[in-house]
Enzyme design. Structure first.
Site, short mmCIF file in Angstrom:
data_model
loop_
_atom_site.label_atom_id
_atom_site.label_comp_id
_atom_site.label_asym_id
_atom_site.label_seq_id
_atom_site.Cartn_x
_atom_site.Cartn_y
_atom_site.Cartn_z
N TRP A 130 5.99 4.87 -17.20
CA TRP A 130 5.94 5.46 -15.87
C TRP A 130 6.08 6.98 -16.01
O TRP A 130 6.96 7.46 -16.75
CB TRP A 130 7.09 4.89 -15.03
CG TRP A 130 7.22 5.44 -13.64
CD1 TRP A 130 6.20 5.62 -12.74
CD2 TRP A 130 8.41 5.87 -12.98
NE1 TRP A 130 6.70 6.12 -11.57
CE2 TRP A 130 8.06 6.29 -11.70
CE3 TRP A 130 9.75 5.94 -13.37
CZ2 TRP A 130 8.98 6.77 -10.77
CZ3 TRP A 130 10.68 6.41 -12.46
CH2 TRP A 130 10.30 6.82 -11.18
N ASP A 211 14.41 -1.10 -16.99
CA ASP A 211 13.97 -0.61 -15.68
C ASP A 211 13.29 -1.78 -14.98
O ASP A 211 12.23 -2.24 -15.40
CB ASP A 211 13.00 0.56 -15.88
CG ASP A 211 12.59 1.19 -14.56
OD1 ASP A 211 12.95 0.64 -13.50
OD2 ASP A 211 11.89 2.22 -14.57
N LYS A 246 9.86 -2.16 -3.85
CA LYS A 246 8.64 -2.99 -3.78
C LYS A 246 8.95 -4.38 -3.26
O LYS A 246 8.28 -4.87 -2.36
CB LYS A 246 7.97 -3.11 -5.15
CG LYS A 246 8.17 -1.94 -6.08
CD LYS A 246 7.26 -0.78 -5.80
CE LYS A 246 7.72 0.39 -6.64
NZ LYS A 246 6.89 1.52 -6.71
C1 LMR Z 1 4.68 4.39 -8.91
O1 LMR Z 1 4.75 4.28 -10.14
O2 LMR Z 1 3.64 4.69 -8.31
C2 LMR Z 1 5.91 4.10 -8.08
O3 LMR Z 1 6.94 3.72 -8.92
C3 LMR Z 1 6.26 5.19 -7.16
C4 LMR Z 1 6.76 6.43 -7.84
O4 LMR Z 1 7.82 6.91 -7.41
O5 LMR Z 1 6.13 6.95 -8.76
#
Ligand code: LMR
Length: 396
Positions: A130, A211, A246
């Site tokens: 992420w 996570d 989510k």
């Molecule tokens: C995403 O990966 O799009 C979500 O987890 C929202 C974010 O805060 O990035």
């Protein structure tokens, strides 16, 4: 003071939505940020959330501060969701949970705690991960390394490479894992592989940080915790960051939790006291509303059952869109095999589209996806699918 400040680059995910909002083209499609949309393209409020809010409005009697770690009832319900009812981690009081502002807040508390007490420890994140993980742990002062995770040619986890890299992690370092629905690849280890990861981390003396932002989006609530529970058969210390953005649709209520599991109840109490110090220095104590909603739903058997049904509806719709996406691309004459998209789990499809193709989709077709080629499948609908696939066929 502000004269020489340079403009920061926009956030790779949330910054895109800002650009999307400013885009005046009426046919625009936003498949960037991980937010669920229903068949009508709306992000709904779950019926169980509405019902919980109705009860809260009637029964709430005070807006006084919450404890630093949040409402103990909420914290206990989060543990049940993670470990299952009847878990011996809960019975032996080896877990400490605090309510945090979203999963992101939990990750930052973890980073602050770790940097404060283990300033020599670095954190290992999957490649890719992420986009915000590096930002959060970097801001907390941790050194960040990565381990291989994904083989783009195979559209699959490169598990051997991952495990070999984890065998090199020094004792005392932290390894970040995604509880399920890996963001951005949608590829998760099998339960057996979770066991192997746990064994290696235990041998290395490394601390897992899980996570867990999509519980319920792959199989179901308990099925998605199977990897975590398998991991815990091998390690006796870990950290888990939960997000309820989510699975409860509570994006703007910033509702999450951080859970530490220690070897015994005494160590857990000491760790918990340090977590509270980290929270107090950061945001003092958590916002109440989202946590109260989650606790109301999870604390009522009938509402919890209904909520699990609502999560299933979201999950099934996303999986339906995966299939329709693959079928429509094929129908548009795209030769490339995209069938791997139906194997991915959770909200995202790691499409394999290049940065140039992503740019062209945005500039020429008003379709917004993240630069890595990550597409939010939960933003696809039967109405936007044809236009989306026509555009993708064009850029391919
Ligand atoms: C995403 O990966 O799009 C979500 O987890 C929202 C974010 O805060 O990035």
């Amino acid at each position: 003071m502000f004269e020489h400040v340079q403009t920061a680059p926009p956030d790779p995910i949330l910054g895109l939505t800002e650009t999307f909002n400013a885009d005046t083209r009426s046919e625009k499609i936003n498949l960037s940020v991980g937010v669920y949309k229903d068949a009508a393209g709306k992000t709904p409020i779950l019926a169980t959330v509405k019902e919980a809010e109705r009860r809260l409005l009637e029964n709430e009697t005070s807006k006084g501060y919450k404890p630093i770690s949040g409402d103990p009832v909420y914290d206990a319900l989060v543990q049940k969701l993670l470990f299952g009812a009847g878990s011996d981690v809960i019975a032996s009081k080896r877990a400490f949970t605090a309510h945090t502002p979203g999963g992101t807040g939990g990750l930052r508390v973890a980073g602050d705690y770790l940097h404060h007490l283990h300033s020599d420890s670095g954190i290992w994140v999957s490649d890719p991960t992420w986009a915000n993980h590096r930002g959060i742990f970097g801001a907390a002062g941790l050194g960040i390394m990565s381990y291989p995770y994904y083989n783009p040619a195979e559209h699959a986890i490169d598990f051997d490479a991952m495990l070999n890299a984890l065998k090199e992690v020094p004792a005392g370092d932290i390894v970040l894992l995604h509880g399920c629905c890996h963001n951005p690849t949608g590829q998760d280890p099998t339960v057996e592989q979770w066991g192997q990861i746990g064994q290696v981390l235990a041998e290395q003396g490394a601390l897992p940080l899980v996570d867990f932002a999509y519980q319920g989006f792959a199989e179901d609530i308990d099925g998605d915790a199977a990897g975590l529970r398998e991991l815990m058969k091998h390690v006796d210390e870990l950290i888990i960051c939960s997000s309820f953005s989510k699975n409860f649709g509570l994006y703007c209520e910033r509702t999450g939790a951080i859970t530490f599991v220690a070897r015994d109840a005494a160590q857990c109490t000491a760790v918990g006291s340090q977590v509270k110090v980290a929270i107090r220095r950061n945001y003092s104590n958590p916002p109440s509303h989202g946590g109260a909603i989650v606790a109301t739903i999870l604390g009522d058997d009938q509402l919890r059952k209904q909520w699990e049904g609502e999560v299933a509806v979201m999950r099934d719709r996303i999986n339906g869109m995966r299939q329709l996406f693959v079928d429509t691309l094929k129908a548009k004459g795209v030769d490339q095999d995209f069938s791997f998209i139906t194997e991915q789990r959770g909200m995202f499809s790691f499409s394999g589209l290049s940065k140039e193709q992503v740019d062209e989709l945005r500039d020429k077709h008003a379709i917004y996806i993240v630069g890595s080629g990550r597409i939010n499948v939960a933003g696809m609908t039967e109405s936007n699918m044809d236009r989306l696939c026509t555009a993708i066929a064009a850029v391919l």
